[in-house]
Design an enzyme around this catalytic site. Structure first.
Site, PDB file in Angstrom:
ATOM      1  N   CYS A 143      10.938  -1.192   4.472  1.00 45.03           N
ATOM      2  CA  CYS A 143       9.986  -0.206   3.957  1.00 45.03           C
ATOM      3  C   CYS A 143       8.674  -0.825   3.489  1.00 45.03           C
ATOM      4  O   CYS A 143       7.777  -0.105   3.030  1.00 45.03           O
ATOM      5  CB  CYS A 143      10.636   0.570   2.823  1.00 45.03           C
ATOM      6  SG  CYS A 143      12.193   1.333   3.325  1.00 45.03           S
ATOM      7  N   HIS A 195       5.268   2.901  -4.709  1.00 46.11           N
ATOM      8  CA  HIS A 195       6.338   3.005  -3.712  1.00 46.11           C
ATOM      9  C   HIS A 195       7.179   4.236  -4.039  1.00 46.11           C
ATOM     10  O   HIS A 195       7.507   5.013  -3.149  1.00 46.11           O
ATOM     11  CB  HIS A 195       7.177   1.729  -3.715  1.00 46.11           C
ATOM     12  CG  HIS A 195       8.143   1.658  -2.582  1.00 46.11           C
ATOM     13  ND1 HIS A 195       7.748   1.716  -1.264  1.00 46.11           N
ATOM     14  CD2 HIS A 195       9.505   1.540  -2.552  1.00 46.11           C
ATOM     15  CE1 HIS A 195       8.810   1.627  -0.481  1.00 46.11           C
ATOM     16  NE2 HIS A 195       9.889   1.530  -1.232  1.00 46.11           N
ATOM     17  N   GLU A 203       9.726  -0.426 -10.543  1.00 42.24           N
ATOM     18  CA  GLU A 203       8.293  -0.416 -10.259  1.00 42.24           C
ATOM     19  C   GLU A 203       7.487  -0.121 -11.517  1.00 42.24           C
ATOM     20  O   GLU A 203       6.445  -0.732 -11.760  1.00 42.24           O
ATOM     21  CB  GLU A 203       7.969   0.608  -9.174  1.00 42.24           C
ATOM     22  CG  GLU A 203       6.495   0.577  -8.768  1.00 42.24           C
ATOM     23  CD  GLU A 203       6.198   1.413  -7.544  1.00 42.24           C
ATOM     24  OE1 GLU A 203       5.092   1.256  -6.988  1.00 42.24           O
ATOM     25  OE2 GLU A 203       7.052   2.234  -7.129  1.00 42.24           O
ATOM     26  N   LYS A 217       5.495  10.203  -1.776  1.00 41.41           N
ATOM     27  CA  LYS A 217       6.821  10.445  -1.207  1.00 41.41           C
ATOM     28  C   LYS A 217       7.441  11.719  -1.773  1.00 41.41           C
ATOM     29  O   LYS A 217       8.384  12.263  -1.194  1.00 41.41           O
ATOM     30  CB  LYS A 217       7.740   9.254  -1.464  1.00 41.41           C
ATOM     31  CG  LYS A 217       7.395   8.001  -0.659  1.00 41.41           C
ATOM     32  CD  LYS A 217       8.400   6.897  -0.901  1.00 41.41           C
ATOM     33  CE  LYS A 217       8.109   5.641  -0.083  1.00 41.41           C
ATOM     34  NZ  LYS A 217       6.928   4.914  -0.565  1.00 41.41           N
ATOM     35  N   HIS A 253      10.235   9.582   2.429  1.00 46.56           N
ATOM     36  CA  HIS A 253      10.087   8.140   2.638  1.00 46.56           C
ATOM     37  C   HIS A 253      10.061   7.879   4.134  1.00 46.56           C
ATOM     38  O   HIS A 253      11.088   7.982   4.820  1.00 46.56           O
ATOM     39  CB  HIS A 253      11.246   7.411   1.984  1.00 46.56           C
ATOM     40  CG  HIS A 253      11.060   5.928   1.885  1.00 46.56           C
ATOM     41  ND1 HIS A 253      10.028   5.261   2.517  1.00 46.56           N
ATOM     42  CD2 HIS A 253      11.770   4.963   1.220  1.00 46.56           C
ATOM     43  CE1 HIS A 253      10.118   3.973   2.265  1.00 46.56           C
ATOM     44  NE2 HIS A 253      11.163   3.767   1.477  1.00 46.56           N
ATOM     45  N   PHE A 298      14.209  -3.062   1.775  1.00 46.20           N
ATOM     46  CA  PHE A 298      15.530  -3.690   1.803  1.00 46.20           C
ATOM     47  C   PHE A 298      15.375  -5.152   2.225  1.00 46.20           C
ATOM     48  O   PHE A 298      14.575  -5.492   3.091  1.00 46.20           O
ATOM     49  CB  PHE A 298      16.426  -2.987   2.813  1.00 46.20           C
ATOM     50  CG  PHE A 298      17.014  -1.682   2.343  1.00 46.20           C
ATOM     51  CD1 PHE A 298      16.806  -1.201   1.065  1.00 46.20           C
ATOM     52  CD2 PHE A 298      17.807  -0.916   3.198  1.00 46.20           C
ATOM     53  CE1 PHE A 298      17.353   0.000   0.634  1.00 46.20           C
ATOM     54  CE2 PHE A 298      18.373   0.276   2.788  1.00 46.20           C
ATOM     55  CZ  PHE A 298      18.144   0.747   1.510  1.00 46.20           C
TER      56      PHE A 298
END
Length: 417
Positions: free
Chosen positions: A169, A309, A320, A341, A346, A405
C-alpha cells in the site's frame, strides 16, 4: 537526447490523471471528494454473498474502450487499463510532446501492489476446467505488476527508465518518490509516475476477508469506512489509479508548461516488525516523516495539511497519529489531517498516488477534503481530522503518508507551484 541536460535538482508536476471510485478524471473526482461523498456500495464486480465483507469502492464509470483498442481493452487486466487511462489523461493535461530528442529521456514508473489478480483468477479457472492447454499465453504478461509501466511506455513510445515499484500500500507513493530521484539525479528529464490497482475479485476479496482486515459493516456501506473514529473496524477495499507527469523544472519552464506543484521531500523506512501489523511504536512511520522533512529542507510548521494513510483499522490509525505527534510535537494539534479513504476506500497500490494528487489539488484550490464518518472521537486519535466537512485553507506545502504490508513507510512532501 543528443546531450543529456544538466538536471536543475528540482522536480515539478505538470500533468495529472486519475481513475477513482468517485469518477474517472480529476474534474469528476475532486468535487465529489470535497462534498464528502462516499463511493462505498455493495459489490457488483462479483457475487459477494458468501464473503464476510460484501461492500467496496468500485470504479463505476470506467470504459476501457475509451482509452484503448477494443481488442486490447477486452483482453488486458483492469489494473493495466486503469494505468493506461490515467497516464493518457496526465499526458494530455501536461501538453508535453514526445519528440525524438525527448523520447529516450522520458521514463515510466507506475507501480501496483498486487497486479493482475483478476486475470490470474480467470486463467486459473480455465486451467481447472479445461486443462493447461486452455491457459492464455498472455497470463504472465498481464498478471505481473510491472506491465502497467511496460504497457504505458509502449503506448507512448517512452524509452527512458522503465521501472515498477511493488511495496503493497506504499506503492504509489514510492513510485512518485523514486521517479523524483530519477529526474533529480539526471537519469531522465520527465517521468510518468503513479500507482494502479484492481483487486476487487474473488481472490482479492477472499484473501483480505481471511485476514480479517476489512470492515463487516455491510448494512451501512456509506458509513463503513471511518478512519480515526473510535468505532472503526477495518478498511474498505477500493480500486483505481493516479498518474503524474513529473519533469525537470528547467525543462518544464522552458517549454512553458503549467505547474501544479513540486515534489520536494521523500522519506522511506522499514518497520522490521511484522508482515502485516504496523510497529505499535510507529517508529518507522515517524522516521519516514522526519526524512521527508529533512530532504525537503522544511520544518513541521511549514506543513499546512497532511493526507493520512488513515485506513480505518485500529492499529494503523493509532500508530499514524502517534507518529505525527512525535514528529510535529505541539504543532500536530494545529495541523489539519484527513483520510480520503473514508470516501474512496483503500485503493492499495494506487492509494499513495491518489492521495498525493489530493494534496496537489488541495493546495491549488485552497480546499481541504474531510474525513467523513468521524462521529465518535477516540482518545488515542486526538488530532484535527477535518471531520465530515471540507475546509478552506491556504496551504503552500502538504504531506502524504503511505504504509504497506511488510513494514513499508513512505512520506511525500509536495509544494504548491
Amino acid at each position: 537526447m543528443s546531450e543529456r541536460p544538466v538536471p536543475s535538482g528540482r522536480v515539478v508536476i505538470t500533468g495529472v490523471g486519475a481513475v477513482t471510485p468517485l469518477g474517472t478524471g480529476v474534474d469528476k473526482f475532486w468535487p465529489r471528494l470535497l462534498a464528502g461523498e462516499s463511493a462505498v456500495e455493495r459489490i457488483t464486480l462479483l457475487d459477494p454473498s458468501e464473503y464476510s465483507t460484501q461492500i467496496a469502492a468500485e470504479v463505476k464509470d470506467f470504459v476501457a474502450e475509451d482509452w484503448l483498442d477494443k481488442k486490447e481493452a477486452r483482453r488486458i487486466d483492469r489494473f493495466i487499463a486503469f494505468a493506461c487511462a490515467a497516464a493518457q489523461m496526465a499526458m494530455d493535461d501536461s501538453a508535453i510532446k514526445v519528440t525524438d530528442d525527448l523520447r529516450e529521456e522520458f521514463g515510466v514508473c507506475i507501480g501496483s501492489g498486487i497486479g493482475g489478480l483478476t486475470y490470474l483468477g480467470e486463467q486459473h479457472r480455465r486451467q481447472i476446467e479445461g486443462g493447461p492447454s486452455k491457459v492464455s499465453p498472455f497470463l504472465v504478461p498481464y498478471m505481473i505488476p510491472d506491465m502497467a509501466s511496460g504497457y504505458v511506455s509502449i503506448l507512448h513510445g517512452l524509452k527512458g527508465p522503465n521501472t515498477c515499484v511493488v511495496t503493497a500500500c506504499s506503492t504509489g507513493a514510492n513510485a512518485i518518490g523514486d521517479a523524483y530521484h530519477i529526474i533529480k539525479r539526471g537519469d531522465a528529464t520527465a517521468m510518468l509516475a503513479g500507482g494502479t490497482e484492481a483487486p476487487i475479485n474473488e481472490l482479492g476479496l477472499g484473501g483480505f476477508c481471511a485476514a480479517r482486515a476489512m470492515t463487516t459493516r455491510n448494512d451501512e456501506p456509506h458509513r463503513a469506512s471511518r478512519p480515526f473514529d473510535k468505532e472503526r473496524d477495518g478498511f474498505i477495499i477500493g480500486e483505481g489509479a493516479a498518474v503524474f507527469v513529473l519533469e525537470d523544472y528547467d525543462f518544464a519552464t522552458q517549454r512553458g508548461a503549467k505547474l501544479y506543484g513540486e515534489v520536494v521531500g521523500y522519506g522511506m523506512t522499514g518497520d522490521a516488525y511484522h508482515i502485516t501489523q504496523p510497529d505499535p511504536d510507529a517508529d518507522g512511520a515517524f522516521r519516514a516523516v522526519r526524512m521527508a522533512l529533512r530532504t525537503a529542507g522544511a520544518t513541521a510548521d511549514q506543513i499546512g495539511y497532511i493526507n493520512a494513510h488513515g485506513t480505518s483499522t485500529y492499529y494503523n490509525d493509532r500508530g499514524e497519529t502517534h507518529a505525527i505527534k512525535r514528529a510535529f510535537g505541539d504543532l500536530a494539534y494545529k495541523t489539519p489531517v484527513s483520510s480520503t479513504k473514508s470516501m474512496i476506500g483503500h485503493t492499495l497500490g494506487a492509494a499513495g498516488a491518489i492521495e498525493a494528487l489530493v494534496c496537489i489539488l488541495a493546495m491549488r484550490d485552497g480546499k481541504l477534503p474531510p474525513t467523513i464518518n468521524y462521529e465518535n472521537p477516540d482518545p488515542e486519535c486526538d488530532l484535527d481530522y477535518i471531520p465530515n466537512v471540507a475546509r478552506d485553507a491556504d496551504v503552500s506545502m502538504a504531506m502524504s503518508n503511505s504504509y504497506g504490508f511488510g513494514g513499508h513507510n513512505v512520506s511525500l512532501i509536495l509544494k504548491r507551484a
